[in-house]
Motif scaffolding. Structure first.
Motif, PDB file in Angstrom:
ATOM      1  N   LYS A   1       0.836  -1.312   0.001  1.00  0.00           N
ATOM      2  CA  LYS A   1       0.260   0.101  -0.088  1.00  0.00           C
ATOM      3  C   LYS A   1       0.841   1.139  -0.086  1.00  0.00           C
ATOM      4  CE  LYS A   1      -4.369  -1.773   2.139  1.00  0.00           C
ATOM      5  NZ  LYS A   1      -5.242  -1.721   3.220  1.00  0.00           N
ATOM      6  N   GLU A   2       1.914   1.260   0.758  1.00  0.00           N
ATOM      7  CA  GLU A   2       2.897   2.363   0.776  1.00  0.00           C
ATOM      8  C   GLU A   2       3.381   2.709  -0.475  1.00  0.00           C
ATOM      9  OE1 GLU A   2       3.332   4.541   3.173  1.00  0.00           O
ATOM     10  OE2 GLU A   2       2.159   3.565   4.600  1.00  0.00           O
TER      11      GLU A   2
ATOM     12  N   ARG B   1       1.128   6.648  -6.566  1.00  0.00           N
ATOM     13  CA  ARG B   1      -0.088   7.615  -6.849  1.00  0.00           C
ATOM     14  C   ARG B   1       0.203   9.195  -6.748  1.00  0.00           C
ATOM     15  NH1 ARG B   1      -3.480   3.973  -4.278  1.00  0.00           N
ATOM     16  NH2 ARG B   1      -3.433   4.948  -2.446  1.00  0.00           N
ATOM     17  N   ARG B   2       1.322   9.264  -5.896  1.00  0.00           N
ATOM     18  CA  ARG B   2       1.307  10.635  -5.469  1.00  0.00           C
ATOM     19  C   ARG B   2       2.423  11.109  -6.820  1.00  0.00           C
ATOM     20  NH1 ARG B   2       2.429   8.959  -0.086  1.00  0.00           N
ATOM     21  NH2 ARG B   2       4.652   8.950  -0.590  1.00  0.00           N
TER      22      ARG B   2
ATOM     23  N   LYS C   1       0.701   4.065  -2.847  1.00  0.00           N
ATOM     24  CA  LYS C   1       0.428   5.596  -2.435  1.00  0.00           C
ATOM     25  C   LYS C   1       1.435   6.455  -3.038  1.00  0.00           C
ATOM     26  CE  LYS C   1      -2.107   4.913   1.777  1.00  0.00           C
ATOM     27  NZ  LYS C   1      -2.326   5.078   3.481  1.00  0.00           N
TER      28      LYS C   1
END
Length: 623
Positions: free
Chosen positions: A532-533, A539-540, A536
């Protein structure tokens, strides 16, 4: 008769093979019919066709048959004279011409050829006598050759030009006074020009390219160019020679002389002479490169060197260009053609002497190159080993030069024709003695020059050996360094591989330890959190790239990412369920196996009890 006429036409077209075939057929048709049938003319044409191919044996055979058939046929002797003249056997050619005149004293062709042979033999007085008879006893149309030959005679008998340093000078000014010899020279040139002009004047007869009269007399035009060159009017002389060459080339082309017809290279004498005369003008102007090209072109067209005079001029050109070795080769070729020529032998001795002396000065003395090669920027400097060979060769050259000069001295001291010729060429005993003494002095110093060159060569060899050893040492050192570098790279690669294996093992051990302490669920949660990290973070990064594209695109991207997350979570849940199910199945299988083992053990115990009571024997076991 028609076969003979066909042969004549083929001979004019330079088709000698066809002409010979036609003449031979005509001869067979007329054999034994006598002179009246035309057999003599056919025999003459057969001899002429073989003379065109320089086949002296067959030519002599047919001329002999012709003279046996018609002893009064003077032209038969002229064919033999022509072949001998071409081979420069002048005495033989003269004898044939005299035989022709003995048969027919009024034969103008025989007298003209005799005069030409005498001019080639440099018998000026007898040549003038024959030319005067030719001019006085024949019509104007025969004067073309006579006038041209008289012009050539005047040029060849002109006194040599006096060097400026030997001319007398007026006391009242720097202008050189014309001496008696200079007046004679100018008189000869003027008379030659008059004869050439007469030959070039329009007349009723004569040949276009030969010695006949008329404006097309190329020999006379060449003579005018020679007169201009002797007056140092070189530009006009070159123009005259160029006009002659162009006119002769045009006539050759009109006659069918193309590069593909086999006529190429068969130049007229006038065209060849224009080439040589143009080369003479270039040489007089100091244009050695242009003169060399013209001389070599002439020699190439005429079979690689059959003219000793042109070879002598080429040697002079090479000498002026500073190429002594090439000049020596040209002189040797010329002497091969004319072994008894005193002038060529002296020139060869002089070139050998100069070439050897230069090698001694350049390579047989300390700092010889620096002292003597200042004006020879194009000369390649030899290394000491090559220089030693050059000095040894120079000694051989000096020995050859000394031998030739001693032979010439013996000739000059005699009382025969050779001695008179040597005196005429200026080879007196005083001049020869000067050259002999110079050669002897060079020979005395030759051993010292060779010793010096040998020492330099030995030092150079030692230096080369030292350089070779140094190069080998450096090469070996470089190889050792290269091996060390390769070994270091190999060890570094092994270290990195070992570190990677240790890290992988450490990571595996840490994971196994974590699983033992927290179970698979914790490990799965840790992996899920890490994924997940990463998502994320990705996505950033994408949001920073596409933030300028609008909110609508961002929403679409967000929905897509959520769908990806949902799919990823579903996949993880599904995998977790599958792992739990597999563990349950493994546990059930293990429990079932334990129950089966217990039942088997109970059966074995019961059998043992029955055996002890005697109720069960071994045969029952087997059953």
């Amino acid at each position: 008769v028609h076969l003979n006429n066909e042969g004549v036409l083929a001979l004019r077209r330079e088709d000698v093979a066809l002409a010979t075939t036609r003449f031979a057929a005509a001869r067979e048709a007329l054999r034994g019919r006598g002179v009246a049938s035309g057999e003599a003319a056919v025999l003459f044409n057969l001899a002429l066709s073989h003379a065109a191919t320089s086949d002296e044996t067959k030519c002599a055979k047919f001329t002999e048959e012709l003279l046996a058939l018609a002893p009064w046929y003077a032209e038969a002797h002229l064919i033999d004279a022509h072949l001998a003249r071409r081979r420069k056997r002048l005495s033989e050619a003269k004898a044939h011409c005299e035989k022709a005149l003995a048969v027919d004293a009024s034969c103008s062709e025989a007298r003209a050829m005799l005069a030409d042979v005498l001019l080639a033999a440099k018998d000026w007085a007898e040549a003038k006598k024959q030319l005067d008879q030719l001019r006085s006893s024949h019509s104007d149309e025969k004067h073309g050759f006579a006038d041209t030959a008289m012009g050539i005679l005047c040029l060849n008998t002109a006194p040599p030009e006096i060097p400026l340093s030997k001319r007398s000078v007026h006391s009242g000014g720097p202008k050189a006074e014309a001496s008696e010899q200079e007046k004679k020279r100018d008189g000869h040139i003027n008379r030659a020009i008059e004869h050439f002009k007469k030959a070039l004047a329009p007349s009723g007869g004569g040949s276009r390219s030969g010695g006949g009269g008329g404006p097309q007399n190329a020999y006379a035009a060449n003579g005018v160019g020679c007169c201009l060159a002797m007056r140092e009017q070189f530009a006009d002389a070159k123009e005259a020679f160029s006009m002659v060459s162009e006119a002769a080339a045009a006539e050759r082309s009109a006659a069918g002389g193309t590069r593909d017809s086999g006529y190429a290279g068969k130049l007229s004498t006038a065209e060849s002479n224009s080439w040589v005369n143009t080369a003479h003008v270039h040489l007089a102007n100091g244009e050695t490169a242009a003169a060399r090209r013209m001389y070599e072109r002439y020699l190439e067209v005429h079979g690689g060197g059959v003219d000793d005079e042109v070879l002598l001029c080429l040697a002079r050109t090479l000498h002026d260009a500073g190429e002594q070795r090439e000049a020596i080769r040209a002189l040797r070729r010329a002497i091969h053609l004319k072994p008894g020529d005193i002038r060529m032998r002296f020139d060869l001795a002089y070139e050998l002497q100069e070439c050897g002396s230069l090698a001694f000065r350049l390579y047989g003395e300390p700092d010889g190159w620096e002292k003597n090669a200042r004006d020879r920027k194009d000369r390649k400097r030899l290394n000491p080993i090559e220089a030693l060979d050059a000095v040894k060769e120079a000694k051989c050259m000096e020995e050859q030069a000394l031998a030739i000069l001693l032979q010439l001295q013996t000739v000059a001291e005699g009382e025969d024709e050779k001695a008179r010729e040597a005196m005429r060429l200026g080879l007196d005993t005083i001049k020869l003695k000067m050259h002999i003494d110079y050669c002897v002095s060079l020979m005395k110093n030759a051993d010292n020059c060779i010793a010096f060159a040998e020492k330099r060569a030995e030092d150079y060899k030692l230096k080369l050996n030292a350089d070779r050893l140094r190069a080998e040492h450096l090469a070996a050192k470089a190889r050792v360094e290269e091996e060390k570098e390769k070994e270091a790279k190999r060890l570094e690669e092994q270290r990195r591989e070992k570190a990677a294996r240790d890290a992988a093992e450490k990571m595996a051990s840490a994971r196994a330890h974590f699983i033992l302490e927290h179970g698979d669920d914790k490990a799965d949660e840790s992996e899920k959190k890490e994924k997940k990290e990463k998502k994320k973070k990705r996505r950033r990064e994408e949001k920073e790239v596409f933030e300028e594209e609008g909110e609508e695109d961002e929403e679409e991207n967000e929905e897509m990412h959520e769908e990806d997350d949902q799919e990823g979570d579903d996949a993880e849940k599904k995998g977790k369920k599958l792992r739990k199910k597999s563990r349950l199945m493994e546990g059930e299988q293990a429990a079932q196996g334990d129950e089966e083992d217990d039942e088997m053990q109970e059966d074995e115990d019961e059998d043992e009890v029955l055996k002890r009571a005697g109720l069960l024997d071994s045969s029952d076991d087997e059953d």
